[in-house]
Motif scaffolding. Structure first.
Motif, PDB file in Angstrom:
ATOM      1  N   GLY A  58       0.801  -1.215   0.000  1.00  0.00           N
ATOM      2  CA  GLY A  58       0.000   0.000   0.000  1.00  0.00           C
ATOM      3  C   GLY A  58       0.840   1.274   0.000  1.00  0.00           C
ATOM      4  O   GLY A  58       0.381   2.332  -0.449  1.00  0.00           O
ATOM      5  N   LEU A  59       2.084   1.181   0.484  1.00  0.00           N
ATOM      6  CA  LEU A  59       2.987   2.336   0.515  1.00  0.00           C
ATOM      7  C   LEU A  59       3.769   2.495  -0.790  1.00  0.00           C
ATOM      8  O   LEU A  59       4.495   3.473  -0.958  1.00  0.00           O
ATOM      9  CB  LEU A  59       3.971   2.198   1.678  1.00  0.00           C
ATOM     10  CG  LEU A  59       3.360   2.273   3.092  1.00  0.00           C
ATOM     11  CD1 LEU A  59       4.414   1.909   4.137  1.00  0.00           C
ATOM     12  CD2 LEU A  59       2.796   3.660   3.368  1.00  0.00           C
ATOM     13  N   GLY A  60       3.649   1.508  -1.682  1.00  0.00           N
ATOM     14  CA  GLY A  60       4.333   1.600  -2.964  1.00  0.00           C
ATOM     15  C   GLY A  60       5.495   0.647  -3.142  1.00  0.00           C
ATOM     16  O   GLY A  60       6.101   0.586  -4.221  1.00  0.00           O
ATOM     17  N   TYR A  61       5.852  -0.089  -2.094  1.00  0.00           N
ATOM     18  CA  TYR A  61       6.918  -1.078  -2.234  1.00  0.00           C
ATOM     19  C   TYR A  61       6.469  -2.200  -3.166  1.00  0.00           C
ATOM     20  O   TYR A  61       5.286  -2.536  -3.233  1.00  0.00           O
ATOM     21  CB  TYR A  61       7.277  -1.672  -0.863  1.00  0.00           C
ATOM     22  CG  TYR A  61       7.999  -0.728   0.067  1.00  0.00           C
ATOM     23  CD1 TYR A  61       9.389  -0.597   0.027  1.00  0.00           C
ATOM     24  CD2 TYR A  61       7.303   0.019   1.015  1.00  0.00           C
ATOM     25  CE1 TYR A  61      10.052   0.256   0.892  1.00  0.00           C
ATOM     26  CE2 TYR A  61       7.968   0.886   1.889  1.00  0.00           C
ATOM     27  CZ  TYR A  61       9.340   0.993   1.821  1.00  0.00           C
ATOM     28  OH  TYR A  61       9.992   1.844   2.680  1.00  0.00           O
ATOM     29  N   ARG A  62       7.423  -2.794  -3.863  1.00  0.00           N
ATOM     30  CA  ARG A  62       7.093  -3.877  -4.799  1.00  0.00           C
ATOM     31  C   ARG A  62       8.118  -5.004  -4.674  1.00  0.00           C
ATOM     32  O   ARG A  62       9.114  -4.860  -3.971  1.00  0.00           O
ATOM     33  CB  ARG A  62       7.063  -3.342  -6.235  1.00  0.00           C
ATOM     34  CG  ARG A  62       8.366  -2.712  -6.690  1.00  0.00           C
ATOM     35  CD  ARG A  62       8.225  -1.938  -7.997  1.00  0.00           C
ATOM     36  NE  ARG A  62       9.479  -1.266  -8.336  1.00  0.00           N
ATOM     37  CZ  ARG A  62      10.469  -1.823  -9.029  1.00  0.00           C
ATOM     38  NH1 ARG A  62      10.354  -3.065  -9.467  1.00  0.00           N
ATOM     39  NH2 ARG A  62      11.573  -1.146  -9.292  1.00  0.00           N
ATOM     40  N   ASN A  63       7.843  -6.097  -5.378  1.00  0.00           N
ATOM     41  CA  ASN A  63       8.723  -7.280  -5.359  1.00  0.00           C
ATOM     42  C   ASN A  63       9.065  -7.699  -3.928  1.00  0.00           C
ATOM     43  O   ASN A  63      10.211  -7.994  -3.607  1.00  0.00           O
ATOM     44  CB  ASN A  63      10.016  -7.014  -6.143  1.00  0.00           C
ATOM     45  CG  ASN A  63       9.757  -6.652  -7.594  1.00  0.00           C
ATOM     46  OD1 ASN A  63       8.759  -7.063  -8.169  1.00  0.00           O
ATOM     47  ND2 ASN A  63      10.652  -5.873  -8.191  1.00  0.00           N
TER      48      ASN A  63
END
Length: 200
Positions: free
Chosen positions: A168-173
């Protein structure tokens, strides 16, 4: 940051055999996610006396040791000076209380830090902004433990809930795994530790 006063008082006796051991297994776990990083910058966030970051200096271009406890920073400054380390610096900074941090890094690692932070989501959002595009955040902390009840710390974290928050904060992988279990390592209780790696 959470429990800074406590850490100010124990800085000069912090490096116990048990903490040195946990720092070693934690840095070994982090090392698996650091690849071809001799030109990369890193932040050891909530570094304490630098036990983890000191183990990773050879893998990285530079490490900034950051903590909200000045006494902890003084300890790591002494280690840097005593060993004549050239690729390390320090910063006493409280990311919860102070203005946005005007530094950026390719890697941020935080070991047994998140459990001391009341508003984990706020701090993880701020660290997202510190990471360079494509940068990596590594969190080492305790799995949620129902036997722990404390007003000072979280009782560990559910890995899937933490992943959802960070997505939800934009972190990925985002990937995580439990990598270590020990006897009486979390407030006198048997506990397990996980590593979570996420990318900006």
């Amino acid at each position: 940051m959470g429990n800074t006063d406590k850490f100010e008082m124990i800085a000069d006796v912090y490096d116990t055999e048990d903490r040195i051991h946990i720092a070693k297994v934690s840095s070994d776990a982090i090392r698996e996610y650091i690849d071809d990083a001799k030109s990369k910058t890193a932040i050891d966030f909530g570094c304490g006396t630098g036990l983890v970051g000191m183990n990773l200096l050879n893998e990285l271009g530079s490490v900034l040791f950051m903590d909200s406890s000045q006494n902890m920073i003084n300890q790591i400054k002494h280690k840097i000076s005593e060993s004549d380390i050239q690729n390390a610096d320090t910063l006493c900074f409280d990311v919860e209380q102070e203005a946005p941090l005007n530094v950026h890094a390719d890697y941020i690692f935080m070991v047994q830090v998140l459990l001391h932070i009341p508003d984990a989501e706020l701090v993880l959002a701020k660290l997202f902004n510190v990471l360079r595009d494509g940068g990596h955040l590594m969190i080492v902390d305790f799995d949620k433990n129902v036997n722990i009840t404390s007003e000072l710390v979280h009782n560990g974290f559910d890995q899937s809930e933490l992943k959802d928050m960070m997505t939800g904060l934009g972190y990925r992988n985002i990937q995580s795994k439990t990598f270590y279990s020990g006897s009486q390592i979390f407030m006198g209780q048997d506990a397990s530790m996980f590593i979570l790696e996420a990318q900006k």
